[in-house]
Design a protein around this motif. Structure first.
Motif, short mmCIF file in Angstrom:
data_model
loop_
_atom_site.label_atom_id
_atom_site.label_comp_id
_atom_site.label_asym_id
_atom_site.label_seq_id
_atom_site.Cartn_x
_atom_site.Cartn_y
_atom_site.Cartn_z
N LEU A 79 38.12 -20.00 3.77
CA LEU A 79 39.46 -20.38 3.34
C LEU A 79 40.29 -19.15 3.00
O LEU A 79 41.47 -19.06 3.37
N ALA A 80 39.69 -18.20 2.29
CA ALA A 80 40.41 -16.97 1.95
C ALA A 80 40.79 -16.20 3.20
O ALA A 80 41.89 -15.61 3.27
N ARG A 81 39.92 -16.19 4.19
CA ARG A 81 40.26 -15.52 5.45
C ARG A 81 41.45 -16.19 6.13
O ARG A 81 42.36 -15.51 6.63
N SER A 82 41.43 -17.51 6.16
CA SER A 82 42.49 -18.22 6.88
C SER A 82 43.84 -18.05 6.19
O SER A 82 44.88 -18.03 6.86
N TYR A 83 43.85 -17.93 4.88
CA TYR A 83 45.11 -17.77 4.15
C TYR A 83 45.40 -16.32 3.80
O TYR A 83 46.42 -16.05 3.14
N ARG A 84 44.52 -15.41 4.18
CA ARG A 84 44.71 -13.98 3.92
C ARG A 84 44.99 -13.74 2.43
O ARG A 84 45.95 -13.07 2.04
N CYS A 85 44.14 -14.32 1.59
CA CYS A 85 44.30 -14.18 0.15
C CYS A 85 43.04 -13.57 -0.47
O CYS A 85 42.03 -13.36 0.22
N LEU A 86 43.13 -13.28 -1.76
CA LEU A 86 42.01 -12.71 -2.49
C LEU A 86 41.21 -13.79 -3.21
O LEU A 86 41.77 -14.78 -3.69
N ILE A 87 39.91 -13.57 -3.30
CA ILE A 87 39.03 -14.31 -4.21
C ILE A 87 38.60 -13.35 -5.30
O ILE A 87 38.13 -12.25 -5.00
N VAL A 88 38.77 -13.73 -6.55
CA VAL A 88 38.19 -12.97 -7.66
C VAL A 88 36.89 -13.68 -8.04
O VAL A 88 36.92 -14.82 -8.53
N GLU A 89 35.77 -13.03 -7.78
CA GLU A 89 34.46 -13.59 -8.10
C GLU A 89 33.96 -12.95 -9.40
O GLU A 89 33.54 -11.80 -9.42
N ASP A 90 34.02 -13.72 -10.47
CA ASP A 90 33.64 -13.25 -11.80
C ASP A 90 32.16 -13.60 -12.02
O ASP A 90 31.80 -14.77 -12.03
N ASP A 91 31.33 -12.59 -12.22
CA ASP A 91 29.88 -12.82 -12.25
C ASP A 91 29.22 -12.17 -13.46
O ASP A 91 28.58 -11.13 -13.35
N PRO A 92 29.32 -12.79 -14.64
CA PRO A 92 28.63 -12.23 -15.80
C PRO A 92 27.21 -12.76 -15.99
O PRO A 92 26.44 -12.17 -16.75
N PHE A 93 26.85 -13.87 -15.32
CA PHE A 93 25.64 -14.60 -15.71
C PHE A 93 24.55 -14.70 -14.63
O PHE A 93 23.50 -15.29 -14.88
N SER A 94 24.78 -14.18 -13.42
CA SER A 94 23.83 -14.46 -12.33
C SER A 94 22.42 -13.93 -12.59
O SER A 94 21.45 -14.45 -12.03
N ASP A 95 22.27 -12.91 -13.43
CA ASP A 95 20.93 -12.40 -13.75
C ASP A 95 20.22 -13.24 -14.80
O ASP A 95 19.04 -13.02 -15.09
N LEU A 96 20.92 -14.22 -15.37
CA LEU A 96 20.37 -15.01 -16.48
C LEU A 96 19.89 -16.38 -15.99
O LEU A 96 20.14 -17.40 -16.61
N TYR A 97 19.18 -16.41 -14.87
CA TYR A 97 18.63 -17.67 -14.35
C TYR A 97 17.31 -17.99 -15.04
O TYR A 97 16.59 -17.10 -15.49
N PHE A 98 16.98 -19.27 -15.10
CA PHE A 98 15.79 -19.71 -15.82
C PHE A 98 14.58 -19.89 -14.92
O PHE A 98 13.44 -19.72 -15.36
N HIS A 99 14.79 -20.25 -13.68
CA HIS A 99 13.66 -20.51 -12.78
C HIS A 99 13.84 -19.76 -11.46
O HIS A 99 13.16 -18.77 -11.23
N GLN A 100 14.76 -20.22 -10.61
CA GLN A 100 15.00 -19.59 -9.32
C GLN A 100 16.30 -18.80 -9.34
O GLN A 100 17.27 -19.23 -9.98
N PRO A 101 16.35 -17.65 -8.64
CA PRO A 101 17.61 -16.93 -8.55
C PRO A 101 18.69 -17.80 -7.92
O PRO A 101 18.39 -18.66 -7.09
N PRO A 102 19.93 -17.61 -8.32
CA PRO A 102 21.03 -18.41 -7.77
C PRO A 102 21.33 -18.02 -6.32
O PRO A 102 20.78 -17.03 -5.81
N PRO A 103 22.21 -18.76 -5.64
CA PRO A 103 22.60 -18.38 -4.27
C PRO A 103 23.22 -17.00 -4.24
O PRO A 103 23.71 -16.49 -5.25
#
Length: 480
Positions: free
Chosen positions: A275-299
């Protein structure tokens, strides 16, 4: 009173005025008893009709935010939240450009015994001693660091450590594609100040991170909230919305989302990038928690799939290492990053070099082992909190168990009276985050956020049990 009105926006002018004033009231920028500008004066200032302002004031009065008296004017009504003292006199009438400041309000709980409102980790779980020892050694052995301005982009050696860290998580970039910021909050602010202006369309998850909403509101953006489910943002809904109003920017916290705890599926991450490619816009991906998984790593992160530089990725280390050091990494490419660095140079002349060097060796050599232990400690806290919810949560209260992160997102029954509950909780030394601050405008919410990691294990259990008993009494009283 300054209000940025979007003449071609999706909301009516009275609604925009009403919502902006309501946000200023609920976030403490307008104090109880403050007199609002007269209908005539505000209409002249905003270049709208007096009827438009009258409709806005009538809406505010209906919702209990203000009290109006014929011949005397309109005043901010008393409310249940505690308000800080402010200077009287000329300062009250001095215009500002702040449409809301909910993040500031969220930290105003210094006296509570059980602070469940703040998404943070208790100091006993953080590596404060080794980082502090490194900082002390640097002060003793390299005092010149305190006399040096840091590189605007960030310390080169730390950026190289960050590059290796991101590469181990599927993000392959040069250290020249990274910038060190004072937490991800500064990163969000830099993106907004650089690329978002009045009337620009910014899409966010509903609900979303309060600090991001504050920033985009301050830029005069038209924020549009996208529904979520257990798999994160409904990208199908977003696609239909973008057909009607193309995005300038999409803000997302896709992994263990704050406040809901939901994690965006891999399929939706891929579709969002398309979607961002088609509209030539930015995505801000805010990632403070991805290392704090309980069982399996997130996508994998959206940034790891980004080949054309549409994603500005923010990885915060503040919450998981030492909040006082305020260290985060922003990853972007090309002219997007160059402009962000230019914005940062005029913002702070570079992040402090001493704190960058203090966290560097820990991230480089000890972070992975530490993160594994932290995940275990947080999982045990989450499981304990879940058991208490199952035992003591009143009928009609529901929640979704997160697979990582720091928070529980509770949904209360219809007409829960959260404002009154908030005041009662404060009287017992308990705080929580009301869900309405996770939206723009004055959107009512039946949700609250509780953080289970800010206290010791024992304090968390005592405080949560006390809160659930209070919640049961409260819900029983409003159902009579």
């Amino acid at each position: 009173m300054r209000i940025d009105l979007l003449r071609s926006g999706t909301k009516s002018l009275p609604q925009q005025i009403s919502e902006t004033i309501a946000q200023r009231i609920t976030s403490g920028l307008l104090q109880p008893g403050s007199k609002l500008p007269s209908v005539r004066v505000l209409a002249s200032s905003l270049k709208v009709s007096q009827v438009t302002v009258s409709k806005a004031y009538a809406d505010l009065e209906t919702r209990g935010h203000i009290l109006c008296s014929q011949g005397k004017g309109c005043y901010v009504a008393e409310r249940q939240r505690n308000s800080p003292d402010t200077s009287a006199g000329w300062q009250d009438g001095y215009d500002d450009y702040l449409p809301r400041a909910q993040l500031w309000r969220n930290f105003n709980y210094s006296e509570v015994k059980y602070p469940f409102h703040l998404a943070a980790i208790h100091s006993s779980l953080l590596p404060l001693e080794p980082i502090g020892a490194t900082m002390a050694a640097l002060v003793q052995e390299q005092p010149e660091l305190m006399a040096s301005y840091g590189n605007f982009q960030g310390d080169q050696e730390l950026r190289e450590v960050m590059r290796r860290h991101l590469q181990s998580r599927g993000i392959s970039l040069s250290s020249n594609d990274l910038m060190i910021t004072s937490g991800s909050q500064q990163g969000i602010d830099l993106v907004a100040r650089t690329f978002v202006g009045p009337g620009d369309t910014v899409y966010l998850e509903a609900p979303s991170y309060t600090g991001a909403i504050d920033v985009f509101a301050g830029r005069g953006a038209e924020m549009i909230f996208v529904p979520m489910d257990e798999h994160g943002m409904r990208v199908d809904k977003l696609t239909a919305m973008c057909d009607r109003r193309p995005p300038k920017l999409i803000y997302t916290n896709p992994t263990f989302q704050n406040p809901s705890g939901a994690t965006m599926s891999i399929a939706r991450r891929q579709r969002l990038l398309e979607l961002a490619r088609s509209y030539r816009c930015l995505i801000v991906e805010d990632d403070p928690f991805s290392d704090l998984y309980f069982h399996q790593p997130p996508p994998p992160s959206i940034k790891s799939m980004d080949a054309a530089g549409h994603v500005v990725y923010m990885k915060s280390f503040s919450k998981v290492l030492a909040p006082g050091c305020r260290i985060a990494c922003v990853a972007a490419e090309g002219n997007i990053l160059s402009r962000l660095i230019a914005a940062k140079s005029s913002s702070d002349l570079g992040s402090p070099l001493l704190t960058q060097r203090a966290v560097l060796p820990f991230i480089d050599r000890r972070y992975e082992a530490y993160a594994a232990k932290l995940r275990t400690a947080l999982r045990l806290r989450k499981e304990a909190a879940t058991m208490l919810l199952k035992q003591y949560a009143p009928a009609g209260v529901s929640w979704t168990l997160p697979e990582g992160g720091l928070n529980l997102w509770l949904q209360l029954p219809e007409s829960p009276g959260i404002g009154k509950l908030h005041a009662l909780a404060e009287q017992e030394g308990i705080s929580f985050l009301p869900g309405d601050v996770c939206y723009a405008g004055d959107t009512p919410s039946r949700h609250i956020r509780l953080c289970y990691s800010q206290l010791t294990h024992e304090e968390m259990e005592r405080g949560l049990k006390q809160f659930l008993h209070l919640l049961e009494r409260h819900l029983r009283s409003i159902c009579r």
